[in-house]
Design a protein around this motif. Structure first.
Motif, short mmCIF file in Angstrom:
data_model
loop_
_atom_site.label_atom_id
_atom_site.label_comp_id
_atom_site.label_asym_id
_atom_site.label_seq_id
_atom_site.Cartn_x
_atom_site.Cartn_y
_atom_site.Cartn_z
N GLU A 147 0.83 -1.21 0.00
CA GLU A 147 0.00 0.00 0.00
C GLU A 147 0.86 1.26 0.00
O GLU A 147 0.53 2.24 -0.67
CB GLU A 147 -0.95 0.01 1.20
CG GLU A 147 -2.02 -1.05 1.15
CD GLU A 147 -2.88 -0.98 -0.10
OE1 GLU A 147 -3.23 0.13 -0.54
OE2 GLU A 147 -3.18 -2.05 -0.65
N ARG A 148 1.98 1.24 0.74
CA ARG A 148 2.88 2.41 0.76
C ARG A 148 3.48 2.65 -0.62
O ARG A 148 3.56 3.79 -1.07
CB ARG A 148 4.00 2.21 1.79
CG ARG A 148 3.61 2.56 3.19
CD ARG A 148 4.82 2.72 4.10
NE ARG A 148 5.75 1.60 4.06
CZ ARG A 148 5.67 0.52 4.84
NH1 ARG A 148 4.70 0.41 5.72
NH2 ARG A 148 6.56 -0.44 4.76
N VAL A 149 3.90 1.59 -1.29
CA VAL A 149 4.48 1.72 -2.63
C VAL A 149 3.45 2.30 -3.59
O VAL A 149 3.73 3.24 -4.33
CB VAL A 149 5.02 0.36 -3.14
CG1 VAL A 149 5.35 0.42 -4.62
CG2 VAL A 149 6.24 -0.06 -2.34
N LEU A 150 2.25 1.73 -3.58
CA LEU A 150 1.20 2.20 -4.48
C LEU A 150 0.83 3.65 -4.18
O LEU A 150 0.66 4.46 -5.09
CB LEU A 150 -0.04 1.31 -4.38
CG LEU A 150 0.13 -0.12 -4.89
CD1 LEU A 150 -1.13 -0.93 -4.61
CD2 LEU A 150 0.46 -0.14 -6.36
N SER A 151 0.74 4.00 -2.91
CA SER A 151 0.39 5.35 -2.52
C SER A 151 1.47 6.34 -2.92
O SER A 151 1.18 7.41 -3.45
CB SER A 151 0.16 5.40 -1.01
OG SER A 151 -0.07 6.71 -0.58
N ARG A 152 2.71 5.97 -2.68
CA ARG A 152 3.83 6.86 -3.01
C ARG A 152 3.92 7.14 -4.50
O ARG A 152 4.28 8.23 -4.92
CB ARG A 152 5.13 6.25 -2.50
CG ARG A 152 6.30 7.16 -2.63
CD ARG A 152 7.47 6.63 -1.85
NE ARG A 152 8.62 7.49 -2.08
CZ ARG A 152 9.81 7.21 -1.68
NH1 ARG A 152 10.04 6.10 -1.01
NH2 ARG A 152 10.81 8.02 -1.92
#
Length: 104
Positions: A71-76
């Motif tokens: 989720e962090r990767v996608l959000s970033r």
């Protein structure tokens, strides 16, 4: 107006093609998990089976990537959770490369 039906040959052909894609994705996820292939390699030249795969699913198949990190990767990178590999824009693809490439 009704949609024309498919012949049984057409249905069997579509089923065989779908099964081949599923087998390919399963093998790709095993290869990602074992480290035989990296997500950067898949993104740079996606195999046919990966083009319609969701990026989040492939991220989760990578070692040391759980739901929170995915989720962090996608959000970033400003990528939605339902985005497929083929649906990535050039900007999204470039940001993923920068984020996922190991440091030299």
């Amino acid at each position: 107006m009704s949609v024309p039906g498919r012949s049984s040959e057409q249905r069997l052909g579509a089923l065989a093609q779908a099964n081949e894609v599923r087998r390919g994705r399963a093998q790709l996820k095993r290869d990602l998990a074992s480290g035989a292939v990296t997500l950067v390699e898949v993104l740079s030249d996606p195999p046919v089976c990966a083009r319609t795969a969701k990026l989040r699913v492939l991220l989760l198949a990578c070692p040391k990537v759980g739901p929170a990190k995915a989720e962090r990767v996608l959000s970033r990178c400003r990528i939605g959770p339902a985005k497929t590999i083929a649906g990535l824009s050039e900007r999204q693809r470039a940001e993923l490369f920068d984020l996922l490439r190991p440091p030299p």
